[in-house]
Design an enzyme around this catalytic site. Sequence first.
Site, PDB file in Angstrom:
ATOM      1  N   ALA A 122       1.091  -1.665   0.000  1.00 57.69           N
ATOM      2  CA  ALA A 122      -0.003  -0.150   0.220  1.00 57.69           C
ATOM      3  C   ALA A 122       0.853   0.963  -0.249  1.00 57.69           C
ATOM      4  CB  ALA A 122      -0.962  -0.207   1.133  1.00 57.69           C
ATOM      5  N   GLY A 174       2.569   4.795  -1.560  1.00 60.56           N
ATOM      6  CA  GLY A 174       1.906   6.125  -2.230  1.00 60.56           C
ATOM      7  C   GLY A 174       1.123   6.852  -2.783  1.00 60.56           C
ATOM      8  N   VAL A 221      -2.116   1.207  -4.351  1.00 58.48           N
ATOM      9  CA  VAL A 221      -2.083  -0.325  -3.657  1.00 58.48           C
ATOM     10  C   VAL A 221      -2.159  -1.716  -4.411  1.00 58.48           C
ATOM     11  CG1 VAL A 221      -3.728  -1.981  -2.399  1.00 58.48           C
ATOM     12  CG2 VAL A 221      -3.757   0.314  -2.051  1.00 58.48           C
ATOM     13  N   LYS A 222      -0.997  -1.958  -4.392  1.00 60.68           N
ATOM     14  CA  LYS A 222      -0.292  -3.532  -5.476  1.00 60.68           C
ATOM     15  C   LYS A 222      -0.969  -5.044  -4.422  1.00 60.68           C
ATOM     16  CE  LYS A 222       3.230  -0.685  -5.587  1.00 60.68           C
ATOM     17  NZ  LYS A 222       3.093   0.391  -5.213  1.00 60.68           N
ATOM     18  N   GLU A 248       9.451  -2.606   4.612  1.00 62.77           N
ATOM     19  CA  GLU A 248       8.437  -2.641   3.416  1.00 62.77           C
ATOM     20  C   GLU A 248       9.921  -2.643   2.641  1.00 62.77           C
ATOM     21  OE1 GLU A 248       8.159   1.856   0.664  1.00 62.77           O
ATOM     22  OE2 GLU A 248       7.587   1.900   2.805  1.00 62.77           O
ATOM     23  N   GLY A 302       5.045  11.118  -8.554  1.00 64.00           N
ATOM     24  CA  GLY A 302       4.660  12.080  -8.383  1.00 64.00           C
ATOM     25  C   GLY A 302       5.227  13.032  -9.111  1.00 64.00           C
TER      26      GLY A 302
END
Length: 268
Positions: free
Chosen positions: A10, A12, A15-16, A74, A126
């Site tokens: 999950a 930025g 959601v994979k 992560e 981003g």
Amino acid sequence: MLIDKIGIDAGGSLVKLAYFEQGKIHTKTFSNQEMDNVVKWLSFLSPNAELYVTGGKARALNKLSSNNCHLIDEFQSVTTGTKYLLKEKGIVNKEFILVNIGTGTSIFHVTANSFERVLGSGIGGGTLMGLGYLITRKKDFQTFTQMSSKGDSRNSDLLVRDIYYPEEPPIDGDLTAANLGKAHLYSDATEHDHLASVMQLIGETILLLASQVATRKKTSQIVFIGGTVTNNPVLKDVLNRFRDMMNYEPVFLDKGTHAGAIGALIEI
């Protein structure tokens, strides 16, 4: 078929999800603005599955889901998942530089038994979404990738040859002197050109950082993963373009967007 375990990254922006079904890994992707839909989909797919969740929005998903959730580191997940995908692709290399281009970018040095996050950058997906919106007032990632493929970054970037014209430059004249450095000077440049320039900015910046890490760690293989580079041929072209000049071996993984989710799935 019962699915008892699902890996989730999950992040930025996205959601994979990854899960095994009939011996094969399957993947799915949602926007992280669709957390309620993620939870509904999980309930539909396998309401009793154990969730192994990583990424910046992992705790937020944990609060929403009724499934039993396990929080996974992560960085460990993304390196483990990348190693799995490399092996699946038939690439066995005990040492490489891993570049994860998501909302921002993380750069790792990975060996057979360890990993180190060496650098990070705020340049990434981003950047594309923010500058893409400022240029076009649109908000869709695929629109930006498609538009950039029809543009010419040379109409928006200031090149070395632009600076030296009409003289011959002392280095390759097609190298970028300033990303978007001609956007305010060339009135015929289009939104497509400016988006192509944004892709050039992202790719060149990340590649310069990654190549410095590769040189310092004395390894030439650079593995690019993450949602920003998947289905983005313009960015892939930039990341490929300097391989002879800078002496590196780029690798792109088909399921690279889901490396973190796959790593979370197989980590435990």
